[in-house]
Design a protein around this motif. Structure first.
Motif, PDB file in Angstrom:
ATOM      1  N   GLU A 217      23.456  -3.641  38.291  1.00  0.00           N
ATOM      2  CA  GLU A 217      24.641  -4.072  39.052  1.00  0.00           C
ATOM      3  C   GLU A 217      24.390  -5.439  39.683  1.00  0.00           C
ATOM      4  N   SER A 218      24.693  -6.500  38.975  1.00  0.00           N
ATOM      5  CA  SER A 218      24.405  -7.849  39.470  1.00  0.00           C
ATOM      6  C   SER A 218      25.311  -8.260  40.630  1.00  0.00           C
ATOM      7  N   ASN A 219      26.457  -7.614  40.774  1.00  0.00           N
ATOM      8  CA  ASN A 219      27.390  -7.973  41.848  1.00  0.00           C
ATOM      9  C   ASN A 219      27.235  -7.097  43.093  1.00  0.00           C
ATOM     10  N   VAL A 220      26.185  -6.255  43.111  1.00  0.00           N
ATOM     11  CA  VAL A 220      25.941  -5.354  44.239  1.00  0.00           C
ATOM     12  C   VAL A 220      24.505  -5.552  44.724  1.00  0.00           C
TER      13      VAL A 220
ATOM     14  N   GLN B 117      27.435   4.897  41.282  1.00  0.00           N
ATOM     15  CA  GLN B 117      28.293   3.855  40.713  1.00  0.00           C
ATOM     16  C   GLN B 117      29.713   3.976  41.266  1.00  0.00           C
ATOM     17  N   GLU B 118      30.200   5.196  41.422  1.00  0.00           N
ATOM     18  CA  GLU B 118      31.524   5.415  42.019  1.00  0.00           C
ATOM     19  C   GLU B 118      31.551   4.921  43.463  1.00  0.00           C
ATOM     20  N   LEU B 119      30.459   5.117  44.168  1.00  0.00           N
ATOM     21  CA  LEU B 119      30.363   4.739  45.573  1.00  0.00           C
ATOM     22  C   LEU B 119      30.468   3.234  45.773  1.00  0.00           C
ATOM     23  N   ILE B 120      30.024   2.452  44.799  1.00  0.00           N
ATOM     24  CA  ILE B 120      30.036   0.989  44.964  1.00  0.00           C
ATOM     25  C   ILE B 120      31.242   0.339  44.304  1.00  0.00           C
ATOM     26  N   ARG B 121      32.101   1.100  43.699  1.00  0.00           N
ATOM     27  CA  ARG B 121      33.296   0.529  43.052  1.00  0.00           C
ATOM     28  C   ARG B 121      34.405   0.273  44.048  1.00  0.00           C
TER      29      ARG B 121
END
Length: 102
Positions: A48-51, A98-102
């Motif tokens: 996840e490059s944007n997180v 992944q859902e948590l960071i969307r």
């Protein structure tokens, strides 16, 4: 991106002032489920490059854990624009994080 190790001293700068989504893993070295989630967190940080993915040891930084109501570990909290955006408690599949960071 590498996982960032958080302390009370750098928490505000690394998490609350970040210009991107931040996922914080509240963990302890003695915690079995935390150890199990370690590779998942590392993998997520690489994908996840944007997180920004961070870890904070609750035994060393208890005040931060208390501030965010961490009662069980592992606890994962996502932050967006300096605010709590979501929370997930316990060992979970990578898809849940992944859902948590969307």
């Amino acid at each position: 991106m590498a996982v960032v190790k958080l302390t009370t001293d750098n928490f505000d700068q690394e998490v609350l002032q970040a210009d991107q989504t931040v996922l914080v893993d509240f963990y302890a070295d003695w915690c079995g489920p935390c150890k199990m989630m370690g590779p998942v967190v590392e993998e997520l940080a690489g994908e996840e490059s944007n997180v920004k993915v961070c870890k904070i040891n609750i035994d060393e930084e208890m005040a931060v854990a208390q501030k965010y109501g961490v009662m069980s570990i592992p606890t994962f909290i996502s932050f967006k624009n300096g605010e709590v955006a979501g929370k997930q408690v316990g060992a979970v599949p990578k898809s849940k994080l992944q859902e948590l960071i969307r």
